[in-house]
Motif scaffolding. Structure first.
Motif, short mmCIF file in Angstrom:
data_model
loop_
_atom_site.label_atom_id
_atom_site.label_comp_id
_atom_site.label_asym_id
_atom_site.label_seq_id
_atom_site.Cartn_x
_atom_site.Cartn_y
_atom_site.Cartn_z
N SER A 63 0.81 -1.22 0.00
CA SER A 63 0.00 0.00 0.00
C SER A 63 0.84 1.27 0.00
N GLU A 89 -6.15 7.88 2.75
CA GLU A 89 -6.16 6.59 3.43
C GLU A 89 -4.88 6.33 4.24
N ASP A 90 -3.89 7.20 4.13
CA ASP A 90 -2.71 7.09 4.97
C ASP A 90 -2.94 7.71 6.34
#
Length: 122
Positions: A63, A89-90
């Motif tokens: 990811s 999304e981090d």
């Protein structure tokens, strides 16, 4: 006692960059593994990156591969995570972890943990 102290983190817009650092103190062994985990609410801690003290290169999860870089300064027992092209999304709490030798993805096998540093990407 072994202590891990994280620094860095903060808030950034998507596409931006942040740097994390973790420094270990009190550890007397010559070999160790240090890693970064992130805590997704309701889920187990996920390994983002790790690096063994005797390794040239470290591990990066799929990811973050291509966006994050892990490095270390053995003399300082420090580990760094350069995070580029950050995505929403981090966003997470990032924890530094260390073990005397295990360098895999099972967070339960890392004996030492920092308090975490928040990364927020908007």
């Amino acid at each position: 006692d072994v202590q891990l102290v994280e620094s860095g983190g903060g808030s950034v817009q998507a596409g931006g960059s942040l740097s994390l650092a973790c420094t270990a103190s009190g550890y007397t062994g010559s070999t160790y593994c240090m890693g970064w985990f992130r805590q997704v609410p309701g889920k187990e801690r996920e390994r983002v990156a790790s690096i063994f003290s005797r390794a040239v290169a470290g591990y990066l999860s799929d990811s973050v591969k291509g966006r994050f870089t892990i490095s270390q300064d053995i003399a300082k027992k420090a580990m760094y995570l350069q995070m580029n092209s950050l995505k929403s999304e981090d966003t997470d709490m990032y924890y530094c972890a260390a073990s005397s030798g295990y360098c895999g993805g099972d967070h339960a096998r890392y004996k030492y943990w920092g308090k975490g540093t928040q990364v927020t990407v908007s």
